[in-house]
Design a protein around this motif. Structure first.
Motif, PDB file in Angstrom:
ATOM      1  N   ARG A   5       1.553  -9.315  -7.488  1.00 63.33           N
ATOM      2  CA  ARG A   5       0.693  -9.689  -6.359  1.00 63.33           C
ATOM      3  C   ARG A   5       0.956  -8.781  -5.171  1.00 63.33           C
ATOM      4  O   ARG A   5       2.082  -8.354  -4.960  1.00 63.33           O
ATOM      5  N   GLN A  12      -7.063  -3.501  -5.499  1.00 59.24           N
ATOM      6  CA  GLN A  12      -7.716  -4.606  -4.778  1.00 59.24           C
ATOM      7  C   GLN A  12      -8.921  -4.162  -3.962  1.00 59.24           C
ATOM      8  O   GLN A  12      -9.833  -4.951  -3.740  1.00 59.24           O
ATOM      9  N   SER A  30       1.108  -8.024   1.018  1.00 58.81           N
ATOM     10  CA  SER A  30       0.701  -8.700   2.244  1.00 58.81           C
ATOM     11  C   SER A  30      -0.339  -9.769   1.945  1.00 58.81           C
ATOM     12  O   SER A  30      -1.058  -9.694   0.968  1.00 58.81           O
ATOM     13  N   GLY A  41      -4.826  -5.227   1.090  1.00 62.18           N
ATOM     14  CA  GLY A  41      -3.423  -5.483   0.780  1.00 62.18           C
ATOM     15  C   GLY A  41      -2.664  -4.185   0.539  1.00 62.18           C
ATOM     16  O   GLY A  41      -3.233  -3.091   0.615  1.00 62.18           O
ATOM     17  N   LEU A  42      -1.369  -4.298   0.263  1.00 61.41           N
ATOM     18  CA  LEU A  42      -0.560  -3.118  -0.042  1.00 61.41           C
ATOM     19  C   LEU A  42       0.058  -3.277  -1.427  1.00 61.41           C
ATOM     20  O   LEU A  42       0.299  -4.401  -1.875  1.00 61.41           O
ATOM     21  N   PRO A  43       0.327  -2.177  -2.126  1.00 61.15           N
ATOM     22  CA  PRO A  43       0.902  -2.253  -3.468  1.00 61.15           C
ATOM     23  C   PRO A  43       2.259  -2.969  -3.464  1.00 61.15           C
ATOM     24  O   PRO A  43       3.005  -2.877  -2.486  1.00 61.15           O
ATOM     25  N   SER A  44       2.569  -3.659  -4.545  1.00 61.04           N
ATOM     26  CA  SER A  44       3.853  -4.356  -4.628  1.00 61.04           C
ATOM     27  C   SER A  44       4.976  -3.347  -4.881  1.00 61.04           C
ATOM     28  O   SER A  44       4.753  -2.255  -5.404  1.00 61.04           O
ATOM     29  N   CYS A  94      -3.348   2.464  -7.233  1.00 63.32           N
ATOM     30  CA  CYS A  94      -2.368   1.725  -6.435  1.00 63.32           C
ATOM     31  C   CYS A  94      -3.055   0.666  -5.573  1.00 63.32           C
ATOM     32  O   CYS A  94      -2.474  -0.352  -5.269  1.00 63.32           O
TER      33      CYS A  94
END
Lengths: 171, 170
Positions: free
Chosen positions: A12, B69, A15, B77-80, B66
């Motif tokens: 997931r 989303q 952020s 969002g940012l990559p995990s 990467c």
């Protein structure tokens, strides 16, 4: 369709949204197949990390320093690698992968070279499961990026769905 | 031609040819290697907050690989950190308070999917030359405040998308 796939916690994003509920959608620049296991595999392929090395839709092209080949292998011709040259045969295997009983049902599938197909399936699964070191071009040079082991991150069903997605690239 | 009639001369000739090709091949790859290899291969220990877009896009990794989303959801969002661990043995995670520079206030609604997929707009069009970033940007790559709003609205006028206050503000 993809958005409804529950991702493992580690995959997931880092952020969380600060504003409103995210707009949900199943769209991606390639055409959806309409097969649930293929779409789940497509989503997993692009979110767990496969696409980072093997490219969007498995198209390849990512450089691997000091690897025997220049780039990390593309995966969009997986059907050929499993010796499936007819669309109907690819379809048969995708259906077996959807039921998660491919090795048991292949002998009754009517596929001409089913023992080879099964052996290729087992070897691909094994490679995904356990990973593989990448061969060095210059033996004294640095270590190339290896294929990581996925057994702790993906379930057996996940791997079947990802393989189904990659096979669907040949439909 | 039947294979058993080829004779030893062919085999020897083949071996000599292979030797020549092997030597040439060796020369070619050793000179090619210096150019194509980065100074270090895959650094074992890295910090997330030191991420370099330039180094990774040079490897040929697509933005969407990467930032998947951005094609399926409103929120980018940012990559995990786990994504980084596929290649780097040890990754220092960013502090919990860490935020990207490019983020709109809560009163503006923006959907990545709407722009990347339905709109077919490239990332660079809004974020600039991300491929050249050596570190996370200090300034937002899409302007904040009125300058940002003017950019949204200017493009919407060109493409005929909504300029109604309430389509962007809630």
């Amino acid at each position: 369709m993809w958005a409804s796939v529950e991702l493992p916690a580690w995959a997931r994003p880092l952020s969380a949204p600060t504003a409103g509920p995210p707009e949900r959608s199943s769209a991606f620049p390639t055409t959806p197949s309409g097969l649930p296991n293929v779409e789940r595999g497509r989503r997993l392929f692009h979110t767990v990390g496969c696409a980072v090395c093997h490219g969007i839709d498995g198209a390849g092209g990512v450089r691997n320093p000091n690897y025997v080949r220049d780039t990390i292998p593309a995966l969009d011709r997986l059907a050929e690698r499993m010796l499936l040259f007819e669309k109907a045969d690819v379809q048969t295997v995708i259906e077996g992968l959807a039921r998660h009983d491919l090795p048991d049902t292949l002998p009754q599938s009517g596929l001409p070279r089913w023992p080879v197909v099964r052996a290729q399936y087992e070897s691909l699964r094994n490679l995904i499961w356990n990973g593989n070191p990448a061969g060095k071009r210059d033996p004294r040079g640095p270590e190339p990026i290896p294929m990581p082991a996925w057994k702790d991150r993906l379930s057996s069903e996940d791997v079947d769905d990802i393989l189904a997605f990659l096979l669907s690239r040949s439909l | 031609m039947r294979p058993e009639k080829l004779g030893t001369s062919w085999v020897l000739g083949g071996a000599a040819l292979a030797l020549v090709l092997g030597v040439l091949g060796g020369l070619w790859t050793s000179s090619g290697l210096e150019k194509s290899l980065p100074a270090s291969s895959v650094p074992a220990t890295v910090a997330y907050t030191a991420f370099s877009h330039r180094k990774h896009t040079t490897l040929g990794i697509a933005c969407g690989a990467c930032h998947f989303q951005t094609y399926v959801e409103a929120w980018a969002g940012l990559p995990s950190v786990e994504l980084c661990r596929l290649c780097h043995r040890s990754v220092e995670a960013p502090p919990a308070s860490w935020e990207p520079a490019t983020r709109l206030p809560g009163h503006v609604f923006f959907s990545h999917r709407r722009h990347t997929v339905s709109g077919g707009i490239s990332c660079e069009r809004c974020h600039g030359e991300v491929q050249a970033w050596d570190a996370p940007p200090a300034e937002p790559s899409f302007p904040r405040g009125m300058a940002g709003m003017n950019r949204c609205v200017a493009c919407h006028r060109i493409v005929g998308a909504s300029t109604d206050c309430l389509s962007c503000h809630r």
